[in-house]
Design a protein around this motif. Structure first.
Motif, PDB file in Angstrom:
ATOM      1  N   PRO A  37      32.411 -57.830  -8.681  1.00 29.78           N
ATOM      2  CA  PRO A  37      32.632 -59.054  -8.841  1.00 29.78           C
ATOM      3  C   PRO A  37      31.567 -59.502  -7.482  1.00 29.78           C
ATOM      4  CG  PRO A  37      34.168 -59.222  -8.761  1.00 29.78           C
ATOM      5  CD  PRO A  37      33.839 -57.164  -8.726  1.00 29.78           C
ATOM      6  N   THR A  38      31.217 -59.627  -6.256  1.00 27.87           N
ATOM      7  CA  THR A  38      30.676 -60.007  -5.161  1.00 27.87           C
ATOM      8  C   THR A  38      29.200 -59.020  -5.461  1.00 27.87           C
ATOM      9  OG1 THR A  38      32.746 -59.581  -3.359  1.00 27.87           O
ATOM     10  CG2 THR A  38      29.969 -59.469  -2.952  1.00 27.87           C
ATOM     11  N   TYR A  39      29.025 -58.322  -6.009  1.00 25.23           N
ATOM     12  CA  TYR A  39      27.660 -57.606  -6.104  1.00 25.23           C
ATOM     13  C   TYR A  39      26.974 -58.664  -7.494  1.00 25.23           C
ATOM     14  CZ  TYR A  39      23.402 -55.330  -7.402  1.00 25.23           C
ATOM     15  OH  TYR A  39      22.127 -54.207  -7.788  1.00 25.23           O
ATOM     16  N   VAL A  40      27.912 -59.253  -8.109  1.00 23.08           N
ATOM     17  CA  VAL A  40      27.392 -60.449  -9.109  1.00 23.08           C
ATOM     18  C   VAL A  40      26.770 -61.686  -9.235  1.00 23.08           C
ATOM     19  CG1 VAL A  40      27.872 -61.316 -11.392  1.00 23.08           C
ATOM     20  CG2 VAL A  40      28.465 -58.903 -11.095  1.00 23.08           C
ATOM     21  N   VAL A  41      27.881 -61.680  -8.211  1.00 22.56           N
ATOM     22  CA  VAL A  41      27.671 -63.379  -7.452  1.00 22.56           C
ATOM     23  C   VAL A  41      26.157 -62.737  -6.686  1.00 22.56           C
ATOM     24  CG1 VAL A  41      28.298 -65.538  -5.758  1.00 22.56           C
ATOM     25  CG2 VAL A  41      30.275 -63.595  -7.833  1.00 22.56           C
ATOM     26  N   GLY A  42      25.977 -61.793  -5.761  1.00 24.26           N
ATOM     27  CA  GLY A  42      25.091 -61.418  -4.816  1.00 24.26           C
ATOM     28  C   GLY A  42      24.080 -61.771  -5.700  1.00 24.26           C
ATOM     29  N   VAL A  43      23.915 -61.474  -7.544  1.00 26.21           N
ATOM     30  CA  VAL A  43      21.974 -61.770  -7.674  1.00 26.21           C
ATOM     31  C   VAL A  43      22.021 -62.657  -8.350  1.00 26.21           C
ATOM     32  CG1 VAL A  43      21.684 -60.759 -10.183  1.00 26.21           C
ATOM     33  CG2 VAL A  43      23.058 -59.440  -9.149  1.00 26.21           C
ATOM     34  N   ALA A  44      23.394 -63.752  -8.701  1.00 22.46           N
ATOM     35  CA  ALA A  44      22.896 -65.288  -8.738  1.00 22.46           C
ATOM     36  C   ALA A  44      21.971 -65.929  -7.401  1.00 22.46           C
ATOM     37  CB  ALA A  44      24.482 -65.956  -9.180  1.00 22.46           C
ATOM     38  N   ALA A  45      22.969 -65.578  -6.163  1.00 25.57           N
ATOM     39  CA  ALA A  45      22.538 -65.570  -4.951  1.00 25.57           C
ATOM     40  C   ALA A  45      21.019 -65.274  -4.821  1.00 25.57           C
ATOM     41  CB  ALA A  45      22.920 -65.670  -3.572  1.00 25.57           C
ATOM     42  N   GLY A  46      20.631 -64.959  -5.131  1.00 23.24           N
ATOM     43  CA  GLY A  46      18.550 -63.669  -4.975  1.00 23.24           C
ATOM     44  C   GLY A  46      18.668 -64.562  -6.188  1.00 23.24           C
ATOM     45  N   HIS A  47      18.852 -65.686  -7.145  1.00 23.15           N
ATOM     46  CA  HIS A  47      18.271 -66.478  -7.808  1.00 23.15           C
ATOM     47  C   HIS A  47      17.944 -67.882  -7.334  1.00 23.15           C
ATOM     48  CE1 HIS A  47      17.343 -63.889 -11.778  1.00 23.15           C
ATOM     49  NE2 HIS A  47      18.030 -63.306 -11.406  1.00 23.15           N
ATOM     50  N   LEU A  48      18.980 -67.672  -6.578  1.00 25.06           N
ATOM     51  CA  LEU A  48      19.463 -69.312  -6.635  1.00 25.06           C
ATOM     52  C   LEU A  48      18.796 -69.783  -5.167  1.00 25.06           C
ATOM     53  CD1 LEU A  48      22.813 -69.825  -7.835  1.00 25.06           C
ATOM     54  CD2 LEU A  48      20.893 -70.817  -8.458  1.00 25.06           C
ATOM     55  N   SER A  49      18.966 -68.609  -4.437  1.00 25.21           N
ATOM     56  CA  SER A  49      18.422 -69.598  -2.858  1.00 25.21           C
ATOM     57  C   SER A  49      16.827 -69.061  -2.820  1.00 25.21           C
ATOM     58  CB  SER A  49      18.721 -67.899  -1.743  1.00 25.21           C
ATOM     59  OG  SER A  49      18.145 -68.063  -0.459  1.00 25.21           O
TER      60      SER A  49
ATOM     61  N   GLU B 185      24.809 -60.102 -17.171  1.00 28.11           N
ATOM     62  CA  GLU B 185      24.249 -59.024 -17.840  1.00 28.11           C
ATOM     63  C   GLU B 185      24.750 -57.602 -16.845  1.00 28.11           C
ATOM     64  OE1 GLU B 185      19.858 -59.815 -18.636  1.00 28.11           O
ATOM     65  OE2 GLU B 185      19.955 -60.961 -20.466  1.00 28.11           O
ATOM     66  N   VAL B 186      24.270 -57.910 -15.076  1.00 27.19           N
ATOM     67  CA  VAL B 186      24.610 -57.587 -14.913  1.00 27.19           C
ATOM     68  C   VAL B 186      26.378 -57.330 -14.316  1.00 27.19           C
ATOM     69  CG1 VAL B 186      24.780 -56.414 -11.812  1.00 27.19           C
ATOM     70  CG2 VAL B 186      22.384 -57.619 -13.238  1.00 27.19           C
ATOM     71  N   ARG B 187      26.731 -57.873 -14.685  1.00 31.42           N
ATOM     72  CA  ARG B 187      28.452 -57.893 -14.704  1.00 31.42           C
ATOM     73  C   ARG B 187      28.625 -56.797 -15.457  1.00 31.42           C
ATOM     74  NH1 ARG B 187      31.676 -60.245 -17.490  1.00 31.42           N
ATOM     75  NH2 ARG B 187      34.224 -59.967 -16.975  1.00 31.42           N
ATOM     76  N   GLN B 188      27.962 -57.341 -16.953  1.00 29.09           N
ATOM     77  CA  GLN B 188      28.649 -56.382 -18.484  1.00 29.09           C
ATOM     78  C   GLN B 188      28.040 -54.670 -18.250  1.00 29.09           C
ATOM     79  OE1 GLN B 188      30.302 -57.470 -21.165  1.00 29.09           O
ATOM     80  NE2 GLN B 188      30.484 -55.145 -21.266  1.00 29.09           N
ATOM     81  N   LYS B 189      26.648 -54.404 -16.901  1.00 29.81           N
ATOM     82  CA  LYS B 189      26.347 -53.298 -16.900  1.00 29.81           C
ATOM     83  C   LYS B 189      27.529 -52.448 -16.459  1.00 29.81           C
ATOM     84  CE  LYS B 189      22.202 -52.071 -15.993  1.00 29.81           C
ATOM     85  NZ  LYS B 189      21.170 -52.104 -14.751  1.00 29.81           N
ATOM     86  N   ILE B 190      28.442 -53.507 -15.734  1.00 29.83           N
ATOM     87  CA  ILE B 190      28.970 -52.373 -14.552  1.00 29.83           C
ATOM     88  C   ILE B 190      30.282 -52.422 -15.261  1.00 29.83           C
ATOM     89  CG2 ILE B 190      30.373 -52.783 -11.787  1.00 29.83           C
ATOM     90  CD1 ILE B 190      28.375 -54.487 -10.957  1.00 29.83           C
ATOM     91  N   ILE B 191      30.648 -53.164 -15.881  1.00 32.86           N
ATOM     92  CA  ILE B 191      32.123 -52.932 -16.512  1.00 32.86           C
ATOM     93  C   ILE B 191      31.521 -51.332 -17.356  1.00 32.86           C
ATOM     94  CG2 ILE B 191      33.320 -54.251 -18.609  1.00 32.86           C
ATOM     95  CD1 ILE B 191      32.510 -56.638 -17.472  1.00 32.86           C
ATOM     96  N   ASN B 192      30.195 -51.682 -17.984  1.00 32.00           N
ATOM     97  CA  ASN B 192      30.087 -50.012 -19.171  1.00 32.00           C
ATOM     98  C   ASN B 192      30.403 -49.231 -18.384  1.00 32.00           C
ATOM     99  OD1 ASN B 192      29.729 -52.610 -21.060  1.00 32.00           O
ATOM    100  ND2 ASN B 192      27.764 -52.525 -21.071  1.00 32.00           N
ATOM    101  N   GLY B 193      30.276 -48.868 -16.478  1.00 34.23           N
ATOM    102  CA  GLY B 193      30.659 -47.424 -16.452  1.00 34.23           C
ATOM    103  C   GLY B 193      29.251 -47.393 -15.296  1.00 34.23           C
ATOM    104  N   TRP B 194      27.938 -48.576 -15.211  1.00 32.22           N
ATOM    105  CA  TRP B 194      26.851 -48.207 -14.046  1.00 32.22           C
ATOM    106  C   TRP B 194      27.377 -48.486 -12.873  1.00 32.22           C
ATOM    107  CZ3 TRP B 194      24.784 -52.481 -10.915  1.00 32.22           C
ATOM    108  CH2 TRP B 194      23.124 -52.292 -11.203  1.00 32.22           C
ATOM    109  N   SER B 195      27.031 -48.356 -11.893  1.00 28.06           N
ATOM    110  CA  SER B 195      27.407 -48.282 -10.577  1.00 28.06           C
ATOM    111  C   SER B 195      26.800 -48.670  -9.754  1.00 28.06           C
ATOM    112  CB  SER B 195      27.937 -47.191  -9.629  1.00 28.06           C
ATOM    113  OG  SER B 195      28.350 -47.582  -7.832  1.00 28.06           O
TER     114      SER B 195
END
Length: 374
Positions: free
Chosen positions: A155-167, A323-333
């Motif tokens: 989930p930290t990676y997911v929040v990082g994705v949001a940070a990349g968009h917002l910063s 969308e990234v969160r769902q990829k991770i839940i589906n098994g992607w790292s």
């Protein structure tokens, strides 16, 4: 009736030699796996004593509060328990050993150390083979000692994705407690998520040598913003740097619980933790004579996840991150090489994916992280 006993301890968080030693223990076993030792015998609910030792106060609205919710869940699920022992502010010192010895002397059948005290706990474990112990963020197992923790890096990676968009500046700030694996994996995962959006993003960390120090956290947050950071993250058990972000008009993400009310305009999300089901399951097994020591890392969506997005987070940013969160839940790292450390050395070869135990023991910074060293 359940007897709930609480004691407050002083001497808050002196990261002693035992913590350093525990981080050097070898990797053991498999995630979620039970050891081969025979289960401890069954205990009638009305005769059972369960103990919880916490690193902070249950009112911190953070780490200890979340564990206390698990205690409440145990009380609700097993109303006939003879006693629940709960001690707040257990220090990293010989006092921790005395506290856990007291638990044993009071007849505890299962003891949870909710923030690893390392050898201070292990000394008690070795002398109480008929008592089950579980150490949160532990690094070793014995026949009657297991550990549990959370795959927070996802989930930290997911929040990082949001940070990349917002910063807008691409400069991210991190309020760190200590240079320990949970901080390395958190800073690294956060920046990797941001760099999936903005490859030039960087992260500056400030270590304050505490998990709960509102004044130091606020000072660190202020310094990071003054240095150009427009998104703050961290691993604190309180809301100080979120309040700073709110006042200064930058974004912030938090840890442990939903504390958006302290900075509703700055709040992006939080790394949310939930121990309730795990604690109930462990107590159930102990009463039934099915408990054995085990090693557990909670998967995203099962005890660890991102919080609901803040009200100011644009819908397209939330959608991209989810969308990234769902990829991770589906098994992607996302933790697949090539990954370089802060000196430019390749630590993970191209095509190789870090295992959850690799991530759990992460003790080096990736390229782009500054201010943090082992």
């Amino acid at each position: 009736m359940i007897s709930i006993e609480k004691l407050s301890r002083r001497g808050f968080l002196n990261m002693g030699a035992a913590v350093g030693a525990s981080l050097l223990l070898p990797r053991t076993g498999l995630i979620g796996a039970a050891r081969a030792a025979a289960p401890l015998p069954a205990v009638a609910e009305e005769n059972a004593v369960i103990g919880f030792g916490h690193v902070g106060p249950v009112t911190d609205e953070g780490w200890t509060w979340a564990h206390h919710q698990g205690v409440l869940a145990v009380q609700k699920a097993f109303p006939k328990l003879k006693k629940v022992l709960e001690v707040e502010n257990v220090p990293y010192s010989a006092d921790a050993t005395r506290i856990y010895r007291q638990f044993v002397s009071e007849g505890a059948n299962l003891i949870f150390d909710t923030s690893s005290t390392g050898d201070f706990l292990h000394e008690v474990v070795k002398r109480a083979p008929d008592v089950g112990f579980m150490e949160c963020d532990g690094r070793t197992t014995m026949d009657n000692l297991g550990w549990y923790y959370l795959n927070h890096w996802y989930p930290t990676y997911v929040v990082g994705v949001a940070a990349g968009h917002l910063s807008k500046s691409g400069k991210l700030g991190y309020v760190a407690s200590f240079p320990v694996p949970s901080v390395f994996s958190g800073t690294n995962a956060f920046l990797m998520g941001a760099r999936s959006v903005n490859p030039n993003a960087t992260l500056q960390a400030v270590v304050i040598n505490s998990w709960f120090d509102p004044q130091a956290a606020a000072q660190a947050g202020t310094a990071l913003i003054d240095n150009g950071c427009d998104f703050l993250f961290g691993i604190m058990d309180e809301a100080a740097y979120l309040q700073v972000a709110e006042k200064r008009g930058v974004w912030a993400a938090m840890w442990n619980t939903d504390i958006r009310r302290y900075g509703p305009n700055a709040y992006v999300s939080s790394i949310i933790i939930d121990f309730k089901d795990f604690y109930v399951d462990q107590v159930k097994k102990r009463l039934a004579g099915q408990w054995t020591s085990s090693e557990n890392l909670f998967a995203m969506g099962k005890g660890i996840d991102r919080d609901a997005w803040g009200e100011k987070v644009p819908a397209d940013v939330a959608k991209a991150a989810d969308e990234v969160r769902q990829k991770i839940i589906n098994g992607w790292s996302p933790f697949t090489g090539e990954i370089k450390d802060s000196t430019g050395k390749v630590r993970v070869e191209a095509g190789k994916t870090m295992t959850d135990l690799d991530l759990y023991y992460w003790d080096w910074s990736i390229e782009g992280v500054s201010g943090l060293s082992a």
